[in-house]
Design an enzyme around this catalytic site. Structure first.
Site, PDB file in Angstrom:
ATOM      1  N   LEU A 259       0.402  -1.085  -0.587  1.00  0.00           N
ATOM      2  CA  LEU A 259       0.071   0.084   0.192  1.00  0.00           C
ATOM      3  C   LEU A 259       0.840   1.350  -0.194  1.00  0.00           C
ATOM      4  O   LEU A 259       0.633   2.461  -0.537  1.00  0.00           O
ATOM      5  CB  LEU A 259      -0.697   0.489   1.312  1.00  0.00           C
ATOM      6  N   TYR A 260       2.192   1.562   0.785  1.00  0.00           N
ATOM      7  CA  TYR A 260       3.373   1.965   0.337  1.00  0.00           C
ATOM      8  C   TYR A 260       2.997   2.849  -0.253  1.00  0.00           C
ATOM      9  O   TYR A 260       3.865   3.548  -1.116  1.00  0.00           O
ATOM     10  CB  TYR A 260       4.502   1.959   1.528  1.00  0.00           C
ATOM     11  N   ALA A 261       3.903   1.524  -1.417  1.00  0.00           N
ATOM     12  CA  ALA A 261       4.014   1.737  -2.506  1.00  0.00           C
ATOM     13  C   ALA A 261       2.998   2.622  -3.192  1.00  0.00           C
ATOM     14  O   ALA A 261       3.068   3.047  -4.629  1.00  0.00           O
ATOM     15  CB  ALA A 261       4.549   0.768  -3.407  1.00  0.00           C
ATOM     16  N   THR A 263       0.692   4.463  -2.731  1.00  0.00           N
ATOM     17  CA  THR A 263       0.428   5.644  -1.826  1.00  0.00           C
ATOM     18  C   THR A 263       1.236   6.431  -2.888  1.00  0.00           C
ATOM     19  O   THR A 263       0.842   7.467  -3.538  1.00  0.00           O
ATOM     20  CB  THR A 263       0.026   5.784  -1.345  1.00  0.00           C
TER      21      THR A 263
END
Length: 458
Positions: A259-261, A263
């Site tokens: 999810l970090y990637a 965003t």
């Protein structure tokens, strides 16, 4: 018989006097009430004016709780008061904001650095200030990791006349106030919710900071006159499941592994939109595993150091086909040079007051070291520097969003602004360990193998 005295006149006179006294009392009471009401109204108006000037609304989010960078609470006082005692919007506060952001060199920049109390943000702020640029920091000092480390960085920056406003990216009123006070030429946007694995625990914090916070900053920047040029932190994580090697800016980035990637990839698409519609000059930087002094405690090199010194076991990942996990570790000084090079070559935005007047610059660059190192090798170097053998626990990499391998191609950054990393992992870790033992007050007792470990990895 004598006639009794006539008392009727006396009684009438007494009744009249009594009436007059009551009338005066009523008039005085009414006058006092009117006076008290007017005084109360005046005091209320003064208080309303005072709070309107000194306490701008935290957000225009319809009365909901103020949005955050992270999941942790951020109270009213944290945005109403900067680190110190001056009220936001007050004369003393504005004086510090202007003083910090005023350049000291000819044609110097006035830069708003978001995430200025963070790892990369603090280093970049110092580098900008030392060369004569004006720097104003913004940070919400959340506790994703130990806030005392962020406060220590803040203290370091304050010694160099760099002021950090304690506030949140999602506080539109605060950002607008900052742009009203300072005509920033550039924004170095480094504030973000970091960490690949933590996204599985608290996904909303990534959306609030990395997407909503970024959009809020762009909204304020697009309306500014003049519009600033913006350099911002994307991530090497956007390459996700990409199998090309080394990673190039031309490779596909539509397969995020976390999810970090996702965003950060969303941030790149949002940047394209604001560039296209509003004429904002935007440069995204894809950082590759940045390390060094004043680093982040959630990074492997940092908590490996802590656990080795404390005699705890450390987990070392292997891929599902039993290959070593490797990272393109990039020393902080090299990344700072890349950030400053990006700022120096950023063209001016072409919009004004939210309206585009011509095509604007849009760029994306890798900032890495170009030399992937297996994590096992990282541990060996730390063992030598710390003079302590690590208790290694080798396990298969869990499916938590991490990728097994990163390797940066920095040809484009070298071509456009001369980016050329010069620090190998052993040299960089030596500087980190020196800082670490000094900062935490640890007596370092390196083994005889320290020098050999350093030399063999150079």
């Amino acid at each position: 018989m004598p006639t009794p005295p006539d008392t009727s006149k006396t009684m009438k006179l007494e009744r009249y006097n009594s009436y007059i006294r009551k009338l005066h009392s009523t008039k005085m009471l009414n006058a006092s009430s009117k006076f008290l009401f007017r005084v109360t109204l005046l005091i209320a108006l003064v208080l309303i004016l005072f709070f309107t000037i000194n306490y701008p609304p935290l957000s225009d989010n319809g009365g909901r709780a103020p949005p955050l960078h992270s999941h942790h609470g951020h109270s009213f006082l944290s945005t109403s008061l900067f680190s110190g005692s001056s009220l936001v919007g007050g004369a003393s506060w504005e004086k510090q904001v202007r003083h910090s952001s005023t350049p000291r060199r000819l044609n110097g920049f006035s830069v708003l650095v978001t995430g200025a109390a963070g790892f990369v943000g603090s280093h970049c702020s110092l580098a900008l200030k030392k060369r004569g640029d004006g720097v104003l920091g913004l940070d919400n000092f959340n506790d994703y990791y130990d806030p005392s480390l962020k406060r220590a960085r803040q203290n370091l920056l304050s010694k160099h006349q760099i002021f950090i406003v304690d506030g949140d990216l999602n506080d539109a009123a605060l950002l607008t106030k900052l742009f009203d006070v300072v005509p920033f030429t550039h924004i170095l946007h480094l504030a973000a919710q970091a960490g690949v694995r933590y996204a599985m625990q608290n996904p909303q914090s990534y959306v609030r900071s990395n997407i909503a916070g970024f959009v809020n900053l762009l909204e304020v920047a697009k309306a500014a006159n003049p519009q600033p040029a913006i350099v911002w932190a994307s991530s090497s994580s956007v390459y996700g499941l990409n199998t090309e090697n080394p990673f190039s800016e031309r490779d596909r980035t539509d397969q995020p592994a976390s999810l970090y990637a996702a965003t950060k990839k969303a941030g790149e698409e949002i940047a394209h939109t604001y560039n296209h519609i509003y004429g904002l000059s935007l440069t995204g930087l894809r950082f590759f595993t940045v390390y060094g002094p004043w680093g982040r405690p959630d990074m492997a090199y940092f908590f490996f150091t802590k656990d080795i010194l404390q005699g705890k076991s450390i987990d070392i990942y292997k891929t599902h086909d039993q290959k070593e996990v490797a990272r393109d570790f990039t020393y902080i000084d090299d990344v700072v040079k890349g950030c400053l090079g990006s700022l120096d070559t950023a063209e001016k935005s072409t919009g004004s007051g939210g309206k585009k007047k011509g095509p604007a610059q849009l760029r994306v660059y890798n900032l890495g070291n170009t030399s992937p190192v297996p994590v096992g090798r990282l541990v060996s170097i730390l063992e030598g520097l710390l003079g302590t053998k690590a208790k290694k626990h080798v396990i298969t990499m869990p499916r938590n969003g991490d990728v097994p391998f990163t390797h940066a191609n920095v040809t484009l950054a070298y071509k456009d602004f001369g980016y050329k990393p010069t620090t190998d992992l052993a040299s960089g870790l030596r500087k980190f360990v020196k800082w670490y033992v000094n900062y935490y007050g640890i007596e370092s007792k390196p083994s005889k193998g320290t020098q050999r470990a350093d030399e063999s990895s150079s």
